[in-house]
Design an enzyme around this catalytic site. Structure first.
Site, PDB file in Angstrom:
ATOM      1  N   SER A 227      12.379 -13.555 -36.497  1.00 22.60           N
ATOM      2  CA  SER A 227      12.655 -13.394 -35.071  1.00 22.60           C
ATOM      3  C   SER A 227      13.796 -14.150 -34.605  1.00 22.60           C
ATOM      4  CB  SER A 227      11.641 -13.378 -34.116  1.00 22.60           C
ATOM      5  OG  SER A 227      11.695 -13.174 -32.908  1.00 22.60           O
TER       6      SER A 227
ATOM      7  N   TYR B 107       3.971 -18.408 -31.135  1.00 23.23           N
ATOM      8  CA  TYR B 107       4.781 -17.430 -31.634  1.00 23.23           C
ATOM      9  C   TYR B 107       6.134 -18.183 -32.387  1.00 23.23           C
ATOM     10  CZ  TYR B 107       7.854 -13.294 -32.158  1.00 23.23           C
ATOM     11  OH  TYR B 107       8.744 -12.238 -32.474  1.00 23.23           O
TER      12      TYR B 107
END
Length: 253
Positions: A149, A162
């Site tokens: 990501s 995350y």
């Protein structure tokens, strides 16, 4: 020109929606037989039906990739059913955000289990088959594609774990690439920016509102945009390994 994927087998995790679903359809359109893996069996069966309606071949495997036995079993079922494995797309992931002081440590563990350990479980189980495909397959190359990501390159408040998992995916992908470089198993990492998916939906309402608020008025990516990048990676000639690719909405700095 890109090589097609006729005669190859791909395994796609997190395939019930978003980038995983779009990628499974795209890989099948290139001629790959595709095993689609996720927890939501009904979504997988619908995806298999869509692939078969378009003339492809697919297998639905219900599994929780955060559980080692499930991940290993998904790889084993793929090889048992199709006889080989040429491409693995490690796409399954969770994004559970919130301030450190009030975050759920269970959410943290779940993200580490799926985003990092699930990826590693699949890669470890698949590697012997990928090496075999690179040695004796018609293309003489195999691909391991890990989805990270933009959160694996940048951070923001509330996304600490995350970010940690996605930074970890970038690091472990590069280490794997170096390890496998001489054996024609290509390792690539894909880092999407904001994509129109269900990723934010598991968050608390106030966190979900913050995520969607940052995207308001912006044309974000469609899952198909990322799927096209993934297909580009795995259809390069044998001597070309695109190690890393970022895909971002044009309007987001």
């Amino acid at each position: 020109m890109a090589n097609t994927l006729e005669g190859t087998v791909a395994l796609v995790t997190g395939a019930s929606s978003g980038i995983g679903r779009a990628s499974a359809l795209a890989l099948a359109a290139e001629g790959a037989r595709v095993a689609v893996v996720a927890r939501r069996k009904d979504r997988l069966e619908e995806l298999v039906a869509a692939i078969e309606a378009a003339g492809g071949e697919a297998l639905a495997i219900e599994a929780d990739l955060g559980v080692e036995q499930d991940a290993v079993g998904a790889v084993a079922r793929t090889v048992e059913h199709f006889g080989r494995l040429d491409t693995v797309l490690n796409n399954a992931g969770l994004m559970l955000l919130g301030p450190t002081a009030t975050a759920s440590t269970a959410d943290w563990r779940r993200m580490v289990d799926v985003n990092v350990m699930g990826l590693l479980y699949c890669a470890h189980a698949a590697l012997p088959h990928l090496l075999a495909a690179a040695e004796d397959g018609a293309r003489r190359v195999a691909d391991l594609v890990n989805v990270s990501s933009i959160g694996g390159r940048t951070t923001r408040p509330g996304s600490q774990v995350y970010n940690a998992t996605k930074w970890g995916v970038v690091g472990l992908s590069e280490s794997m690439r170096q390890e496998l470089a001489g054996r024609h198993v290509r390792v690539s990492v894909v880092e999407p920016g904001a994509v129109r998916t269900e990723l934010a939906e598991a968050n608390r309402p106030e966190i979900r509102a913050q995520i969607l608020g940052r995207q308001e008025g912006v044309e974000v990516l469609d899952p198909q945009d990322v799927a096209e990048a993934i297909v580009f990676l795995v259809t390069r000639p044998r001597h070309v390994n695109i190690n890393e690719i970022m895909v971002r909405p044009t309007e987001i700095a």
